[in-house]
Design an enzyme around this catalytic site. Structure first.
Site, PDB file in Angstrom:
ATOM      1  N   VAL A  14       0.868  -1.178   0.000  1.00 33.97           N
ATOM      2  CA  VAL A  14       0.000   0.000   0.000  1.00 33.97           C
ATOM      3  C   VAL A  14       0.899   1.220   0.000  1.00 33.97           C
ATOM      4  CG1 VAL A  14      -1.817   1.244   1.221  1.00 33.97           C
ATOM      5  CG2 VAL A  14      -1.740  -1.255   1.320  1.00 33.97           C
ATOM      6  N   GLY A  18      -2.455   4.024  -3.360  1.00 37.66           N
ATOM      7  CA  GLY A  18      -3.395   2.949  -3.059  1.00 37.66           C
ATOM      8  C   GLY A  18      -2.734   1.577  -2.989  1.00 37.66           C
ATOM      9  N   THR A  19      -3.575   0.542  -3.010  1.00 39.31           N
ATOM     10  CA  THR A  19      -3.085  -0.832  -2.875  1.00 39.31           C
ATOM     11  C   THR A  19      -2.678  -1.376  -4.238  1.00 39.31           C
ATOM     12  OG1 THR A  19      -4.649  -1.109  -1.063  1.00 39.31           O
ATOM     13  CG2 THR A  19      -3.660  -3.110  -1.949  1.00 39.31           C
ATOM     14  N   ASP A 140       7.923  12.086  -7.152  1.00 41.88           N
ATOM     15  CA  ASP A 140       7.967  11.239  -5.948  1.00 41.88           C
ATOM     16  C   ASP A 140       9.001  10.121  -6.098  1.00 41.88           C
ATOM     17  OD1 ASP A 140       7.190  10.424  -3.380  1.00 41.88           O
ATOM     18  OD2 ASP A 140       5.669   9.056  -4.157  1.00 41.88           O
TER      19      ASP A 140
END
Length: 303
Positions: A14, A18-19, A140
């Site tokens: 996660v 999200g997962t 990121d």
């Protein structure tokens, strides 16, 4: 529903996006990574995808046509369910078993050979230069979204997703690490492709250190740790109208790179400092970093 053609195998993790699930494509036998995201209902007749999402996915599709070896493959995109408010979209990527964090952790002491680090860096920068040439800022970069295949090929993941995921991330706040963030992001200033090169510098140092370079627990603390190494920047370089004034930090001079990365030779230290340059306009680009002599000369073997 398109995702029914994939057989779920395991939950991978996660993250900010999200997962992520590992799944198998029964037609090919290949493993894939499934990333689902909720996007706002476009409000068009039939409740289609918002234009911004369509545009972002189209950009990822366009990049896919180039088949760059250092960028993770996007195999498929499918809308899987909808409500009045949002639509669930699943992005299907090629699956790669390990990320750079795992790869570094698995290296026996004293860590990766210098030539391996140079090879990883050349691939990393090649993938990033490709993204930047196509006007994509990753935003990121960290060891967890740099994937390394079993034969040592580096592939960048999770690029081009920031805007697609902005709606979901507003719904589900997550703690995003500050450790690889550029000063202009920490100061909430404007930013562009140079933010990624700051992250590259942090990761480059980490390949030698096998632990993160700057581990702050808040924006101000992270900046303080950065200035402990590079020194407090001059007033002229401080961006205007940002969250923290320069006066909030005590004056200090730069320290030698070798004080934090003793294994790095002078030419590598010089490249690292060009990446860890406070002013984004003066920071080295991925294209220029790829030409740097450090990445092209053989390491002198002391033995």
């Amino acid at each position: 529903m398109a995702t029914t053609r994939y057989e779920p195998v395991a939950e991978i993790g996660v993250g900010a996006y999200g997962t992520v699930y590992k799944a198998r494509d029964p037609h090919s036998g290949h493993f894939v990574a499934l990333k689902s995201v909720r996007v706002p209902n476009g409000g068009a007749a039939g409740g289609g995808l918002p234009v911004s999402t369509v545009r972002e996915v189209a950009l990822l599709r366009r990049l896919e046509a180039f088949e760059h070896p250092n960028v993770v493959r996007l195999m498929d995109v499918c809308a899987t369910s909808r409500t009045d408010r949002d639509i669930k979209v699943t992005l299907v990527f090629e699956h790669i078993d390990q990320d750079l964090r795992t790869y570094l952790d698995k290296a026996p002491p004293p860590g990766l050979p210098v030539e391996t680090i140079k090879d990883l860096m050349r691939q990393f920068l090649s993938g990033l230069d490709f993204l930047h040439a196509n006007c994509i800022v990753h935003r990121d970069l960290k060891p967890e979204n740099i994937l390394v295949t079993s034969n040592g090929t580096v592939k960048l993941a999770d690029f081009g997703l920031a805007r697609i995921y902005s709606y979901q991330m507003a719904l589900t706040p997550v703690v995003v690490t500050l450790w690889y963030r550029a000063p202009e992001v920490l100061l909430q200033s404007t930013y562009a492709t140079p933010v990624d090169m700051w992250s590259v510098g942090c990761i480059f140092a980490e390949m030698f250190r096998r632990k993160p370079l700057f581990c702050g627990n808040s924006e101000a603390d992270q900046l303080g740790k950065i200035f402990d190494l590079i020194g407090l920047p001059p007033e002229d370089d401080w961006p205007r109208e940002v969250s923290l004034p320069r006066g909030a930090f005590s004056p200090r001079g730069p320290r030698p790179v070798q004080s934090v990365v003793p294994e790095m030779e002078e030419s590598g230290a010089q490249l690292l400092l060009e990446m860890l340059t406070f002013n984004p306009l003066k920071r080295i680009s991925a294209f220029r970093a790829l030409q740097h002599s450090y990445l092209h000369k053989e390491e002198s073997d002391p033995e």
